[in-house]
Design a protein around this motif. Structure first.
Motif, short mmCIF file in Angstrom:
data_model
loop_
_atom_site.label_atom_id
_atom_site.label_comp_id
_atom_site.label_asym_id
_atom_site.label_seq_id
_atom_site.Cartn_x
_atom_site.Cartn_y
_atom_site.Cartn_z
N LEU A 116 37.11 39.53 90.12
CA LEU A 116 38.22 40.48 90.76
C LEU A 116 39.68 40.37 90.01
CD1 LEU A 116 37.48 38.66 94.18
CD2 LEU A 116 36.50 40.57 93.46
N TYR A 117 39.99 41.62 90.23
CA TYR A 117 41.45 42.00 89.29
C TYR A 117 42.36 42.23 90.59
CZ TYR A 117 39.09 41.51 84.77
OH TYR A 117 38.28 41.07 83.76
N GLY A 118 43.75 41.58 90.32
CA GLY A 118 44.58 42.08 91.44
C GLY A 118 44.44 41.73 92.80
N TYR A 119 43.57 40.45 92.97
CA TYR A 119 43.18 40.08 94.11
C TYR A 119 44.56 39.19 94.86
CZ TYR A 119 40.66 37.72 98.11
OH TYR A 119 40.24 37.17 99.08
N ASP A 120 44.71 39.46 96.13
CA ASP A 120 45.86 38.91 96.65
C ASP A 120 45.45 37.46 97.17
OD1 ASP A 120 48.16 38.26 97.96
OD2 ASP A 120 48.10 39.80 99.56
N CYS A 121 45.67 36.64 96.40
CA CYS A 121 45.38 34.96 96.76
C CYS A 121 46.45 34.33 96.38
CB CYS A 121 44.14 34.72 96.22
SG CYS A 121 43.96 34.80 94.39
N ALA A 122 46.36 32.96 96.51
CA ALA A 122 47.27 32.03 96.17
C ALA A 122 47.65 31.93 94.76
CB ALA A 122 47.09 30.48 96.67
N ILE A 123 46.89 32.44 93.99
CA ILE A 123 47.27 32.41 92.73
C ILE A 123 47.44 33.70 91.85
CG2 ILE A 123 46.37 31.56 90.19
CD1 ILE A 123 44.72 29.48 91.59
N TRP A 124 48.59 33.82 91.35
CA TRP A 124 48.84 35.24 90.72
C TRP A 124 48.88 35.01 89.07
CZ3 TRP A 124 49.91 40.10 92.96
CH2 TRP A 124 49.71 40.00 94.30
N GLY A 125 48.73 36.21 88.64
CA GLY A 125 48.88 36.29 87.14
C GLY A 125 48.96 37.54 86.79
N PRO A 126 49.09 37.98 85.17
CA PRO A 126 49.41 39.12 84.84
C PRO A 126 48.35 40.20 85.16
CG PRO A 126 48.62 37.82 83.21
CD PRO A 126 48.81 36.80 84.22
N PRO A 127 48.27 41.56 84.81
CA PRO A 127 47.46 42.30 85.19
C PRO A 127 45.95 41.97 84.71
CG PRO A 127 49.28 43.55 84.43
CD PRO A 127 49.21 42.08 84.14
N PHE A 152 44.70 38.99 84.47
CA PHE A 152 44.15 37.83 85.18
C PHE A 152 43.05 38.32 86.05
CE2 PHE A 152 44.65 34.81 88.91
CZ PHE A 152 44.47 33.47 88.16
N GLN A 153 42.13 37.37 86.18
CA GLN A 153 40.84 37.71 87.08
C GLN A 153 40.31 36.51 87.57
OE1 GLN A 153 37.81 36.43 85.94
NE2 GLN A 153 38.40 36.04 83.88
N ARG A 154 39.64 36.62 88.81
CA ARG A 154 39.11 35.50 89.56
C ARG A 154 37.49 35.88 89.72
NH1 ARG A 154 41.62 31.24 90.14
NH2 ARG A 154 41.21 30.65 92.29
N PRO A 155 36.61 34.77 89.70
CA PRO A 155 35.47 34.93 89.91
C PRO A 155 35.10 35.19 91.45
CG PRO A 155 35.73 32.94 88.58
CD PRO A 155 37.08 33.41 88.95
N VAL A 156 34.27 36.29 91.64
CA VAL A 156 34.27 36.63 93.01
C VAL A 156 33.50 35.53 93.80
CG1 VAL A 156 32.29 38.14 94.50
CG2 VAL A 156 33.60 39.23 92.48
N LEU A 157 32.38 34.72 93.27
CA LEU A 157 31.94 33.61 93.99
C LEU A 157 32.75 32.58 94.45
CD1 LEU A 157 28.42 33.51 92.09
CD2 LEU A 157 29.00 34.63 94.17
N ASN A 158 33.75 32.46 93.85
CA ASN A 158 34.97 31.50 93.97
C ASN A 158 35.96 31.60 94.98
OD1 ASN A 158 34.05 30.13 91.96
ND2 ASN A 158 35.92 29.76 90.87
N MET A 190 40.42 44.38 99.63
CA MET A 190 41.14 44.76 98.48
C MET A 190 40.83 46.03 97.85
SD MET A 190 39.35 42.50 95.60
CE MET A 190 39.93 43.11 94.12
N SER A 191 41.48 46.64 96.74
CA SER A 191 40.94 47.84 96.17
C SER A 191 39.62 47.53 95.49
CB SER A 191 41.90 48.40 95.23
OG SER A 191 41.45 49.55 94.37
N THR A 192 38.63 48.65 95.57
CA THR A 192 37.38 48.66 95.02
C THR A 192 37.52 48.61 93.43
OG1 THR A 192 36.43 50.01 96.79
CG2 THR A 192 35.11 49.85 94.63
N ALA A 193 38.66 49.32 93.10
CA ALA A 193 38.89 49.26 91.52
C ALA A 193 39.01 48.02 90.90
CB ALA A 193 40.15 50.33 91.21
N GLY A 194 39.33 47.18 91.57
CA GLY A 194 39.62 45.65 91.07
C GLY A 194 38.43 44.66 91.09
#
Length: 476
Positions: free
Chosen positions: A329-340, A342-348, A302-306
């Motif tokens: 992580l922001y803008g990570y390409d995974c099964a769950i999507w959200g608005p800009p 929206f973030q996901r914990p790295v360890l997850n 993914m992009s470092t900026a995320g």
């Protein structure tokens, strides 16, 4: 073509009478042009002496009036004082001033008040446009070369803030400094008011708003012991700190960077410069942050900026700990999507726990190698980024790692520069003490703290042994 030049004290009634008559002539005679220069009463005598000496005139009254012959060059033609001007106007134009003494005094008082207001406005404007004074030590190193364009392009301090850069190094690097100065001048940065080279240490840090300390030691433990290198760092800071206290501005910001002993340099500057505001001395850890984020981004494709909120704890140019427990992580390409936002914990998102616990930790040596081998682009960007945050604030709720003087946060011993999570707001920073850290991280912080405390003690011991009398004075 000629211009009548009128100069006098702002509170002089005779100047007021001459000025009013001159304004009347300029309004009614197309060929009559006037230029007025009002001087503060306190500065009038010196100014009159200088203008007369420059032109070879004899005149000691207020006002002084002369004609500038624009099409002939050379010095102007002295007309004299008020009476001379009245006679001149009567003779050439047949006009006489009928101003009464009371009117002259009233206008003189108005002139003085208007002049004082103008001077005040000019001083405020000058204060606003006065360039920010930036000093860079050990300025021959590659970091400085990459840093100058970042400071001068307006992105760090804003597009309305001019800067003056002062490059400080020893005589042996004079040619390198001269080359950097010439190249920077050739680039004609709109906001770079001036750039200069300095090799006289006694004049270092004059009027400094910002000091960027890039001094490094060439670390080779096969040649001499680590203690000797620590002593070198301590001695450099023992020279710099009193000069900063003596020559720099009271609110000066001091930034320690470089490949070696970044924390120790900041600690020793604080130790030997007790009057420097402790919150204004920091060490930059952003290079480590950026390198760790890039490594995670490659792992996750993914992009470092995320990648956000990676924390660097401890000794920036020594033993440190890269903490992912708050990373997102922001803008990570995974099964769950959200608005800009929206973030996901790295360890997850990293399911390979072995990679987290082994490869990332071993990767610290890889990151260390990257940071130490870099040609200067990364640390220069790190310094510029931290300065931009310091002056304009860091992104809302984002964690930034900075080496700051510990006051006991996270059970870290007081009195050492320790990298920890902060946020920048309104020209200041604050430690994000609300962050929860787990037991494992707390143990690591204890080990890293011990190392930095020992480093400081070694530096003080080595300096004390070299200069026992000075050390005794410093301790008192």
């Amino acid at each position: 073509a000629a211009v009548a030049m009128f100069t006098g004290k702002a509170n002089c009634p005779y100047y007021a009478k001459a000025e009013l008559l001159a304004d009347y002539l300029q309004t009614n005679l197309p060929s009559f042009r006037v230029h007025k220069i009002i001087q503060h009463p306190d500065k009038w005598e010196q100014w009159l002496h200088d203008i007369c000496e420059m032109n070879g005139w004899e005149h000691r009254q207020c006002p002084i009036i002369w004609r500038e012959l624009l099409d002939r060059g050379g010095k102007g033609q002295l007309l004299g004082g008020l009476n001379d001007f009245l006679e001149y106007v009567q003779q050439y134009y047949g006009i006489t001033s009928m101003m009464l003494s009371e009117e002259m005094l009233d206008i003189a008082e108005e002139n003085l008040q208007a002049h004082l207001e103008t001077v005040k406005e000019d001083e405020e404007i000058k204060r606003l446009i006065k360039p920010m004074q930036i000093w860079i030590t050990s300025a021959s190193v590659p970091i400085c070369y990459h840093l100058i364009p970042l400071l001068a392009n307006g992105e760090v301090f804003g597009m309305t803030t001019e800067i003056s850069i002062h490059l400080l190094d020893t005589d042996q690097f004079k040619e390198i400094l001269h080359g950097i100065v010439m190249e920077a001048e050739d680039m004609a940065f709109p906001l770079l008011r001036s750039i200069s080279e300095h090799t006289n240490i006694d004049q270092a840090f004059t009027d400094a708003d910002i000091i960027i300390v890039l001094d490094d030691v060439l670390l080779n433990l096969e040649v001499q012991s680590r203690e000797n290198y620590i002593r070198e760092v301590g001695e450099i800071c023992q020279v710099y700190a009193p000069l900063i206290e003596k020559n720099a501005k009271g609110e000066v910001k001091v930034i320690s960077s470089g490949k070696t002993f970044a924390n120790l340099k900041a600690t020793m500057l604080r130790t030997y410069g007790p009057s420097i505001r402790p919150e204004n001395i920091i060490a930059v850890a952003t290079s480590w942050e950026s390198a760790a984020k890039a490594m995670l981004a490659r792992k996750l494709n993914m992009s470092t900026a995320g990648v956000k909120d990676v924390i660097v704890w401890g000794n920036i140019s020594g033993s440190n700990y890269i903490d992912l427990s708050h990373a997102k992580l922001y803008g990570y390409d995974c099964a769950i999507w959200g608005p800009p936002n929206f973030q996901r914990p790295v360890l997850n998102m990293i399911y390979d726990s072995d990679w987290i616990h082994s490869e990332l930790q071993s990767a610290e040596s890889t990151l260390s190698s990257r940071v130490s081998r870099c040609t200067g682009m990364s640390p220069a960007h790190a310094v510029a980024t931290v300065l931009r945050y310091w002056y304009h604030g860091s992104p809302s709720e984002e964690i930034i790692s900075v080496g700051i003087l510990s006051e006991g946060q996270f059970c870290i011993p007081e009195g050492i520069i320790f990298s920890m999570p902060v946020r920048f707001q309104n020209g200041n920073w604050e430690v994000m003490t609300e962050l929860e850290i787990n037991e494992t991280t707390q143990k690591v912080l204890g080990r890293l703290s011990h190392e930095l405390v020992q480093e400081k003690l070694v530096a003080l011991k080595e300096i004390n042994e070299m200069h026992p009398y000075e050390a005794e004075e410093n301790s008192t």
